[in-house]
Write a protein that holds these residues in place. Structure first.
Motif, PDB file in Angstrom:
ATOM      1  N   ASP A   1       1.079  -1.129   0.339  1.00 27.51           N
ATOM      2  CA  ASP A   1       0.161  -0.173   0.155  1.00 27.51           C
ATOM      3  C   ASP A   1       0.473   1.083   0.064  1.00 27.51           C
ATOM      4  OD1 ASP A   1      -1.440   1.897   0.992  1.00 27.51           O
ATOM      5  OD2 ASP A   1      -3.063   0.569   2.206  1.00 27.51           O
ATOM      6  N   LEU A   2       0.984   1.669  -1.407  1.00 29.05           N
ATOM      7  CA  LEU A   2       1.450   3.032  -1.062  1.00 29.05           C
ATOM      8  C   LEU A   2       1.992   4.510  -0.225  1.00 29.05           C
ATOM      9  CD1 LEU A   2       4.393   4.189  -2.760  1.00 29.05           C
ATOM     10  CD2 LEU A   2       2.760   5.705  -4.426  1.00 29.05           C
ATOM     11  N   SER A   3       0.480   4.294   0.327  1.00 30.61           N
ATOM     12  CA  SER A   3      -0.048   5.546   1.206  1.00 30.61           C
ATOM     13  C   SER A   3      -0.076   4.958   2.641  1.00 30.61           C
ATOM     14  CB  SER A   3      -2.130   5.824   1.365  1.00 30.61           C
ATOM     15  OG  SER A   3      -2.115   4.318   0.939  1.00 30.61           O
ATOM     16  N   LEU A   4       0.359   3.857   2.785  1.00 32.31           N
ATOM     17  CA  LEU A   4       1.290   3.373   3.513  1.00 32.31           C
ATOM     18  C   LEU A   4       2.877   3.701   3.971  1.00 32.31           C
ATOM     19  CD1 LEU A   4      -0.404   0.755   5.111  1.00 32.31           C
ATOM     20  CD2 LEU A   4      -1.114   3.268   5.695  1.00 32.31           C
ATOM     21  N   LEU A   5       2.748   3.550   2.770  1.00 31.58           N
ATOM     22  CA  LEU A   5       4.346   3.832   2.712  1.00 31.58           C
ATOM     23  C   LEU A   5       4.621   5.034   2.715  1.00 31.58           C
ATOM     24  CD1 LEU A   5       5.777   1.293   0.434  1.00 31.58           C
ATOM     25  CD2 LEU A   5       6.257   1.324   2.362  1.00 31.58           C
ATOM     26  N   SER A   6       3.911   5.784   1.791  1.00 33.62           N
ATOM     27  CA  SER A   6       4.667   7.113   1.563  1.00 33.62           C
ATOM     28  C   SER A   6       4.583   8.280   3.909  1.00 33.62           C
ATOM     29  CB  SER A   6       2.786   7.812   0.974  1.00 33.62           C
ATOM     30  OG  SER A   6       3.400   7.549   0.007  1.00 33.62           O
ATOM     31  N   THR A   7       4.105   7.115   4.242  1.00 31.96           N
ATOM     32  CA  THR A   7       3.128   8.415   5.504  1.00 31.96           C
ATOM     33  C   THR A   7       4.930   7.207   6.934  1.00 31.96           C
ATOM     34  OG1 THR A   7       1.699   6.379   6.780  1.00 31.96           O
ATOM     35  CG2 THR A   7       1.763   8.423   5.646  1.00 31.96           C
TER      36      THR A   7
ATOM     37  N   ASP B   1       5.068   4.563   7.678  1.00 34.95           N
ATOM     38  CA  ASP B   1       4.264   2.963   7.981  1.00 34.95           C
ATOM     39  C   ASP B   1       5.231   1.619   8.365  1.00 34.95           C
ATOM     40  OD1 ASP B   1       1.374   1.548   9.195  1.00 34.95           O
ATOM     41  OD2 ASP B   1       2.025   0.293   8.220  1.00 34.95           O
ATOM     42  N   VAL B   2       5.552   1.063   9.255  1.00 37.07           N
ATOM     43  CA  VAL B   2       6.758   0.067   9.849  1.00 37.07           C
ATOM     44  C   VAL B   2       6.301  -0.717   9.421  1.00 37.07           C
ATOM     45  CG1 VAL B   2       7.654  -0.602  11.471  1.00 37.07           C
ATOM     46  CG2 VAL B   2       7.827   2.091  12.030  1.00 37.07           C
ATOM     47  N   LYS B   3       5.304  -0.841   9.804  1.00 35.16           N
ATOM     48  CA  LYS B   3       4.666  -2.453   9.345  1.00 35.16           C
ATOM     49  C   LYS B   3       5.216  -2.699   7.704  1.00 35.16           C
ATOM     50  CE  LYS B   3       0.612  -5.453   9.259  1.00 35.16           C
ATOM     51  NZ  LYS B   3      -0.826  -5.847  10.009  1.00 35.16           N
ATOM     52  N   GLU B   4       4.118  -1.939   7.255  1.00 29.82           N
ATOM     53  CA  GLU B   4       4.504  -1.464   5.594  1.00 29.82           C
ATOM     54  C   GLU B   4       6.058  -1.654   4.707  1.00 29.82           C
ATOM     55  OE1 GLU B   4       1.526  -2.212   2.423  1.00 29.82           O
ATOM     56  OE2 GLU B   4       1.300  -1.930   4.353  1.00 29.82           O
ATOM     57  N   LEU B   5       6.652  -0.685   5.442  1.00 28.29           N
ATOM     58  CA  LEU B   5       8.534  -0.870   5.060  1.00 28.29           C
ATOM     59  C   LEU B   5       9.070  -2.422   5.014  1.00 28.29           C
ATOM     60  CD1 LEU B   5       9.682   2.167   6.303  1.00 28.29           C
ATOM     61  CD2 LEU B   5       9.286   2.235   4.474  1.00 28.29           C
ATOM     62  N   ASN B   6       7.991  -2.940   6.168  1.00 29.84           N
ATOM     63  CA  ASN B   6       9.137  -4.736   6.657  1.00 29.84           C
ATOM     64  C   ASN B   6       8.501  -5.212   5.220  1.00 29.84           C
ATOM     65  OD1 ASN B   6      10.612  -4.082   9.047  1.00 29.84           O
ATOM     66  ND2 ASN B   6       8.586  -4.028  10.446  1.00 29.84           N
TER      67      ASN B   6
ATOM     68  N   ALA C   1       9.573  -7.754   0.495  1.00 29.05           N
ATOM     69  CA  ALA C   1       8.658  -8.212  -0.905  1.00 29.05           C
ATOM     70  C   ALA C   1      10.380  -7.964  -1.591  1.00 29.05           C
ATOM     71  CB  ALA C   1       7.878  -7.518  -1.820  1.00 29.05           C
ATOM     72  N   CYS C   2      11.043  -7.013  -1.109  1.00 31.24           N
ATOM     73  CA  CYS C   2      12.634  -6.801  -2.572  1.00 31.24           C
ATOM     74  C   CYS C   2      13.621  -8.462  -1.870  1.00 31.24           C
ATOM     75  CB  CYS C   2      12.731  -5.440  -2.093  1.00 31.24           C
ATOM     76  SG  CYS C   2      11.882  -4.066  -2.862  1.00 31.24           S
ATOM     77  N   LYS C   3      13.049  -8.704  -0.780  1.00 30.10           N
ATOM     78  CA  LYS C   3      14.081  -9.596  -0.158  1.00 30.10           C
ATOM     79  C   LYS C   3      14.219 -11.074  -0.941  1.00 30.10           C
ATOM     80  CE  LYS C   3      15.268  -9.917   3.886  1.00 30.10           C
ATOM     81  NZ  LYS C   3      15.563  -9.583   5.568  1.00 30.10           N
TER      82      LYS C   3
ATOM     83  N   LEU D   1       8.109   4.828  -3.898  1.00 27.93           N
ATOM     84  CA  LEU D   1       8.769   4.000  -3.697  1.00 27.93           C
ATOM     85  C   LEU D   1      10.870   4.068  -3.706  1.00 27.93           C
ATOM     86  CD1 LEU D   1       6.956   1.846  -6.689  1.00 27.93           C
ATOM     87  CD2 LEU D   1       6.597   1.641  -4.599  1.00 27.93           C
ATOM     88  N   LEU D   2      11.143   4.750  -4.482  1.00 25.57           N
ATOM     89  CA  LEU D   2      12.090   5.299  -3.865  1.00 25.57           C
ATOM     90  C   LEU D   2      12.903   5.401  -2.561  1.00 25.57           C
ATOM     91  CD1 LEU D   2      13.752   6.235  -7.305  1.00 25.57           C
ATOM     92  CD2 LEU D   2      14.363   3.832  -6.033  1.00 25.57           C
ATOM     93  N   ARG D   3      12.073   6.510  -2.274  1.00 28.17           N
ATOM     94  CA  ARG D   3      11.817   6.771  -0.106  1.00 28.17           C
ATOM     95  C   ARG D   3      12.323   5.932   0.249  1.00 28.17           C
ATOM     96  NH1 ARG D   3       8.901  11.341  -2.741  1.00 28.17           N
ATOM     97  NH2 ARG D   3      10.476  13.397  -2.600  1.00 28.17           N
ATOM     98  N   SER D   4      11.628   5.103   0.196  1.00 24.73           N
ATOM     99  CA  SER D   4      11.054   4.196   0.866  1.00 24.73           C
ATOM    100  C   SER D   4      11.989   3.316   0.878  1.00 24.73           C
ATOM    101  CB  SER D   4       9.654   3.121   0.990  1.00 24.73           C
ATOM    102  OG  SER D   4       7.504   4.084   0.644  1.00 24.73           O
ATOM    103  N   ILE D   5      12.727   2.706  -0.487  1.00 20.81           N
ATOM    104  CA  ILE D   5      13.082   1.679  -0.674  1.00 20.81           C
ATOM    105  C   ILE D   5      14.504   2.693  -0.233  1.00 20.81           C
ATOM    106  CG2 ILE D   5      15.402   0.220  -1.666  1.00 20.81           C
ATOM    107  CD1 ILE D   5      12.289   0.374  -4.146  1.00 20.81           C
TER     108      ILE D   5
END
Length: 365
Positions: free
Chosen positions: A66-72, A74-79, A84-86, A192-196
């Motif tokens: 969920d990009l809206s959660l990543l943008s804030t 959100d630790v769970k979404e970042l995990n 996903a990337c790994k 997405l690159l900010r979150s990565i």
């Protein structure tokens, strides 16, 4: 003059060119003339046949982020993004804020373009010295097995790199539709690159302005095929990008990713965008996040179109593993420093062949 024209009217004659592809027959036209014939140059050997090692039951396990959660932050979404990337190298993104109307306009106009007569589409044909325009990519020899697809490839960012002679004027408004869609994708890419950057232990803006300046758009047209089990729409490969953002058809499957030794279909999620890790992220992360082989298959009854946006560094950017990601498990750099423009062009000189092109970046052991 409207805001679109002010931004895009200037074309830089010094925009870079890329490695050209050998001209080959138009697949859509082959099917139109003889729907039941598959020329020998497109037939895969048994090992490459599309039905081999498919594991469709894993489709539901491909992560949805969920990009809206990543943008804030959100630790769970970042995990979830980290895993996903790994573990997959692929994920689907929802709540990305690109309006549904923008997505649908892009699909409608591109369908219209590919339905034009061949002579009209050939007005935008790839030249002998570049990969932009209408035609085929990564054809490097007269002997290689060909993909069952045609493509329209455009560089959209930086705007001064746009070569408008390759941007179709038909259907009406198509140029503006491509521009609007590409702006939306660019914004998704930034988030997405900010979150990565964050999950890689850096300031969230560390990648911006370095690894997202170049954006190319490849629209792939996969005609229906009388013998879909004998051909591939696109050969297995990983992307040379930082990340790739793909829009699929809502109702037609075609994309498959390599996972656990088999091929997993990426079932479309309505209005979602598919994202995959590119070679640049693999190199920067010293292999923690891997760019994954993927391919496209065809079907017997329906044509399919996909829309891949490649977000990349500019030619001069040097890419190498980040020092802070070296640890006890991976104490040595697995990749050497490469200039991105050299890496990109080296890959374009080869046919698509899994991850073979990444060898130029690997440290010799």
């Amino acid at each position: 003059m409207d805001s679109y024209s002010e931004e895009t009217v200037v074309e830089n004659v010094d925009a870079p060119t890329y490695v050209p592809s050998i001209p080959v027959p138009n697949v859509q036209e082959l099917v139109r003339k003889d729907p039941v014939h598959v020329p020998e140059r497109y037939v895969r050997n048994q090992e490459d046949r599309t039905q081999v090692n498919e594991i469709p039951h894993l489709s539901s396990e491909i992560p949805v982020v969920d990009l809206s959660l990543l943008s804030t932050g959100d630790v769970k979404e970042l995990n979830k993004l980290d895993l996903a990337c790994k573990d997959w190298g692929f994920f689907q993104v929802v709540n990305h804020r690109v309006p549904k109307e923008v997505l649908q306009n892009m699909k409608n106009a591109t369908t219209e373009f590919f339905e034009l007569p061949l002579e009209e589409k050939n007005k935008y044909a790839m030249p002998s010295d570049d990969i932009q325009g209408y035609g085929h990519a990564y054809v490097v020899s007269e002997e290689q097995t060909l993909d069952w697809s045609d493509a329209l490839i455009l560089v959209v960012y930086p705007t001064q790199y746009r070569k408008f002679k390759f941007w179709p004027s038909i259907p009406e408004g198509y140029t503006e539709i491509i521009d609007t869609y590409s702006k939306g994708v660019k914004n998704v890419g930034k988030e997405l690159l900010r979150s990565i950057s964050t999950i890689m232990g850096m300031d969230k803006d560390a990648f911006l302005g370095l690894h997202n300046e170049l954006q190319a758009l490849r629209m792939n047209y996969y005609p229906a095929c009388y013998r879909p089990d004998h051909v591939l729409g696109i050969s297995p490969h990983s992307d040379t990008s930082t990340i790739t953002i793909l829009m699929q058809e809502d109702q037609i499957n075609g994309l498959q990713i390599k996972h656990n030794g088999g091929w997993v279909p990426v079932n479309p999620v309505p209005d979602a965008l598919v994202v995959n890790v590119g070679d640049v992220i693999e190199i920067l992360s010293n292999g923690k996040y891997k760019s994954i082989e993927h391919r496209a298959v065809t079907n017997e009854n329906k044509a399919r179109i996909s829309y891949a946006s490649f977000i990349c560094p500019l030619d001069h950017v040097e890419v190498e593993p980040l020092d802070h990601l070296l640890d006890s498990q991976s104490p040595n750099k697995m990749y050497k420093k490469v200039r991105y423009g050299d890496y990109l062009r080296s890959s374009m000189k080869r046919r698509m062949e899994g991850k073979a092109h990444t060898e130029m970046a690997k440290v010799e052991i």
